[in-house]
Write an enzyme that holds these catalytic residues in place. Structure first.
Site, short mmCIF file in Angstrom:
data_model
loop_
_atom_site.label_atom_id
_atom_site.label_comp_id
_atom_site.label_asym_id
_atom_site.label_seq_id
_atom_site.Cartn_x
_atom_site.Cartn_y
_atom_site.Cartn_z
N LYS A 64 -3.56 -2.59 -4.17
CA LYS A 64 -3.69 -2.68 -5.66
C LYS A 64 -4.59 -1.62 -6.34
O LYS A 64 -4.69 -1.50 -7.80
CB LYS A 64 -4.63 -4.14 -6.07
CG LYS A 64 -3.76 -5.09 -5.35
CD LYS A 64 -4.51 -6.65 -5.63
CE LYS A 64 -3.79 -7.98 -5.12
NZ LYS A 64 -2.79 -8.40 -6.05
N HIS A 85 7.06 -13.70 -0.62
CA HIS A 85 5.92 -13.21 -1.37
C HIS A 85 5.37 -11.89 -0.93
O HIS A 85 4.43 -11.42 -1.82
CB HIS A 85 4.56 -14.36 -1.45
CG HIS A 85 5.07 -15.50 -2.06
ND1 HIS A 85 4.91 -15.73 -3.55
CD2 HIS A 85 5.44 -16.71 -1.47
CE1 HIS A 85 5.35 -17.08 -3.92
NE2 HIS A 85 5.75 -17.72 -2.59
N LYS A 110 -8.19 -9.09 -9.85
CA LYS A 110 -7.21 -9.47 -8.75
C LYS A 110 -8.36 -9.57 -7.41
O LYS A 110 -9.05 -8.75 -7.39
CB LYS A 110 -5.99 -8.42 -8.87
CG LYS A 110 -6.48 -7.08 -9.03
CD LYS A 110 -5.16 -6.16 -9.00
CE LYS A 110 -4.49 -6.18 -10.46
NZ LYS A 110 -3.08 -6.82 -10.61
N ARG A 111 -7.54 -9.92 -6.65
CA ARG A 111 -8.30 -9.68 -5.30
C ARG A 111 -8.25 -8.22 -4.92
O ARG A 111 -7.27 -7.49 -5.30
CB ARG A 111 -7.16 -10.28 -4.03
CG ARG A 111 -7.16 -11.72 -3.92
CD ARG A 111 -8.98 -12.31 -3.60
NE ARG A 111 -9.26 -12.12 -2.23
CZ ARG A 111 -9.29 -13.04 -1.37
NH1 ARG A 111 -8.69 -14.11 -1.41
NH2 ARG A 111 -9.66 -12.42 -0.15
#
Ligand SMILES: *Cc1c(COP(=O)(O)O)cnc(C)c1O
Length: 728
Positions: free
Chosen positions: A470, A267, A464-465
């Protein structure tokens, strides 16, 4: 249900509001597993989920003075009516102790592990209901209880306090979820959690198999076990141990069965997320498993030498399950690859990078093992349930077939050119935005209620986290650039925008927490600047979680998917936005690549470096070159550095400024100008509301690929070889 409640003067919606989120995961990884369970049941696949019944799930996030405060998630406080304790299926789990080897009657050495400590795993079953097909599968979560035998022994020693203390220690195993996303924490309790639930799950699986089988010959044909990241990889060793020690199986046969049973899903490419456990920890807590891993490694390295007899030791060093160094460590990803018959990434680009970068050596040895399974999300939760207005509009036009066959959404393509349907789509989007704002205002009287939201502005959403890769900071820098434009020229034409952030930072991740504070400080300045008016608003939604996500996706216009190319394995938030008719601004990363392929370049806002460009740039990268060349970028960084957003502490954001100007690991400076320019294209496009609605409808129409039903069908056909077992 609605009728019954009405007779009691209750609203179903109000009752559902009382339900607490079972926050048993951190972010995308756990949510993916939940979507997969929904699809497995809906496809009538005989499948089961196994995990830990955490007493405290992911922490509850509060925002105070702009900072994240963590509070315990007491989701079981008022009980949980959806689970059934199966006390009769409890499993004993051992830790520590010693190993003895004794010859069996054929003279073969059999190991006997005598643990020094035992806990009991009690399974709690939650039914997972398929959509309209009478299939009910099971999610089995394990709770750690002190073992009674053990209790008695210690109590009889007469040390009451110590006995109670040891009981608490045993039960701490399933107490709390580790709140790190994409970062590995080498704590003993975490290893114990992993072994605890894997031991229970493997015991359960073997027992279930033996109910209908006498030999293990058919085990790999009847059982498939998918490893969701490296967290459950110890299950491989546990199954070997059960075969060898409990069933006296020979090594080669045991290994063959194990190998044909397991699949491993990778992942992430982030090295900080790849689990490595100190050998010393295994020596102390799982000595038998360590000896089995050494034997797996010995046999595996022999294969490596046979394949590359002339290579220097470097390849063996890289591929070994054991990392040498001042502290020897077990590499769980390497173990997963060696043990599994299939290894997959979660989006085409990611799987390619797994094959050619992360696990290159292994892909050279076993090319047939490597494959891709692009992620998906369940359309039942993420469209039918969360966006009832849009779901109804779709069903009215194309029928309900899309609910279980999302590819049918392509029947909406012609409706993108239907002026009435476009008007309907716009009305629905606006109603969803109004509903979101109402909810935020009533839930956060001291926060959202103080922001005057403009529902006709672009709802520009990044949820999102919190993680540097990110790039929430890049979005924050864009906001500052827009603000500076307005301050330079208060009459500057600016398409109104409401930027909404949401996401939790790992409690120990100081930089991510500082990003939250910066976003909130920016919001404080901008939301209260009369010169800005309702043209720009910024809001950080506290405690982002699934129930909040269900309100946010349907109300979004713009989906922010702006990770540094090559860092986001897939993303699934990106798919939920698309399904709900938001347009994406994004880099060529993870599943964004495939979303763009599906919707077409003209319906996607692409910007930024590509993964190969990122790789090339890295060696020579100097953020100052970009800062010197861009007035906008320089202005943004200078404003942060000046203490403008943190008047109470001018150097508060020095760590952010230093990172941007010195390392900038995630290449924000390199992508900044392209991002701002792309956002200007977004704003311009939003002004043409007919063309915008057309693009949104096409996005929905072309989201069929991203149903987790499609993903699960691929796992079933290509990895598990499992077919549906319908109830009727
Ligand atoms: C979908 C989802 C995620 C994953 O979002 P990404 O943008 O893919 O990281 C995380 N948290 C929640 C609550 C979600 O629903």
């Amino acid at each position: 249900m609605r009728q019954v409640l009405e007779d009691m003067s209750l609203e179903l919606a109000d009752l559902l509001e009382q339900e607490k989120d079972p926050g048993l995961g951190n972010g995308g990884l756990g949510r993916l597993a939940a979507c997969f369970l929904d699809s497995l049941a809906t496809l009538a696949m005989p499948a089961m989920g196994q995990g830990i019944r955490y007493e405290f799930g992911i922490f509850h996030q509060e925002i105070r003075d702009g900072r994240q405060i963590e509070q315990p998630d007491e989701w079981l406080q008022f009980g949980n009516p959806w689970e059934i304790a199966r006390i009769e299926d409890a499993v004993t789990v051992g830790f520590g102790g010693t190993i003895e080897e004794r010859p069996d009657k054929n003279g073969r050495l059999i190991a006997r592990w005598t643990p020094s400590h035992q806990v009991v795993g009690v399974p709690y079953d939650t039914p997972i209901v398929g959509y309209g097909n009478d299939t009910v599968n099971t999610l089995r979560l394990w709770r750690a209880r002190a073992s009674e035998e053990f209790d008695l022994a210690v109590f009889n020693d007469g040390d009451y306090r110590k006995a109670v203390e040891e009981k608490a220690i045993s039960e701490s195993i399933s107490k709390v979820l580790y709140p790190n996303d994409h970062s590995y924490e080498g704590k003993v309790l975490r290893l114990k959690q992993q072994y605890f639930f894997c031991r229970c799950a493997i015991h359960d699986i073997v027992l279930r198999y033996l109910r209908n089988n006498v030999t293990f010959d058919e085990f790999p044909d009847k059982v498939a076990i998918q490893l969701n990241d490296t967290h459950p990889v110890i299950a491989v060793v546990e199954l070997m141990r059960v075969f060898l020690d409990d069933h006296g199986m020979a090594w080669d046969r045991a290994w063959d069965i194990v190998h044909r049973t397991f699949g491993y899903t990778n992942h992430t490419l982030l090295t900080e997320a790849l689990e490595r456990w100190p050998v010393s920890m295994f020596e102390t807590f799982l000595p038998r498993h360590l000896s089995i891993m050494y034997e797996i490694n010995r046999r595996f390295l022999r294969q490596v030498i046979m394949r590359w007899p002339n290579d220097n030791a470097d390849r063996q060093r890289r591929m070994s399950l054991i990392e040498e160094g001042k502290e020897k460590q077990v590499r769980m990803a390497n173990l997963a690859v060696v043990a599994s018959h299939k290894v997959n990434g979660v989006a085409a680009l990611h799987s390619e990078l797994v094959r050619t970068e992360l696990l290159k050596d292994f892909a050279e040895l076993w090319p047939e093992r490597f494959t891709n399974k692009t992620n998906g999300v369940t359309p039942r939760r993420w469209l039918l349930q969360s966006n009832p207005r849009l779901a109804r509009a779709i069903t009215d036009r194309i029928g309900p077939g899309w609910i279980t066959d999302l590819a049918q959404l392509d029947k909406l393509v012609p409706l993108a050119d239907d002026i009435e349907f476009r008007a309907l789509f716009r009305r629905i989007k606006r109603e969803n935005k109004v509903a979101l704002v109402r909810h935020l205002e009533s839930t956060f009287p001291l926060g959202a209620a103080k922001v005057r939201f403009n529902v006709d502005s672009i709802f520009d959403v990044q949820i999102k986290r919190l993680h540097e890769y990110k790039r929430q900071l890049l979005k924050a820098m864009h906001i500052i650039a827009l603000y500076q434009r307005l301050k330079r020229d208060p009459q500057a034409p600016l398409v109104p925008r409401t930027v909404i952030f949401g996401g939790k930072a790992a409690p120990g991740y100081a930089m991510a927490k500082l990003h939250i504070k910066l976003i909130n400080d920016i919001a404080e300045v901008i939301n209260n600047d009369p010169e800005v008016g309702d043209r720009l608003k910024v809001y950080f939604v506290p405690n982002y979680r699934v129930s909040m996500a269900e309100r946010l996706f349907p109300a979004s216009d713009l989906s922010e998917q702006i990770s540094t190319a090559g860092k986001e394995a897939s993303g699934t938030g990106n798919m939920k936005f698309q399904m709900n008719g938001a347009l994406t601004i994004g880099t060529l990363d993870g599943a964004n690549v495939e979303i763009r392929e599906e919707v077409g370049d003209e319906n996607f806002f692409l910007f930024g470096l590509t993964a190969p460009e990122v790789a090339t740039l890295r060696s020579s990268y100097n953020p100052l070159e970009y800062i010197e060349r861009s007035e906008d970028l320089k202005g943004v960084i200078d404003l942060i550095a000046s203490g403008f957003f943190s008047p109470e502490q001018h150097d508060l954001y020095k760590p952010i400024v230093d990172t941007l100007t010195k390392n900038d690991t995630y290449l924000l400076c390199a992508d900044f100008d392209a991002y701002v320019a792309c956002q200007d294209r977004v704003a311009k496009a939003y002004l043409d509301e007919e063309a915008w609605a057309r693009m949104c409808i096409l996005n929905v129409a072309r989201s069929g690929k991203f149903s987790s039903d499609r993903t699960i069908q691929e796992y079933a056909d290509e990895i598990w070889k499992v077919v549906p077992v319908p109830v009727r």
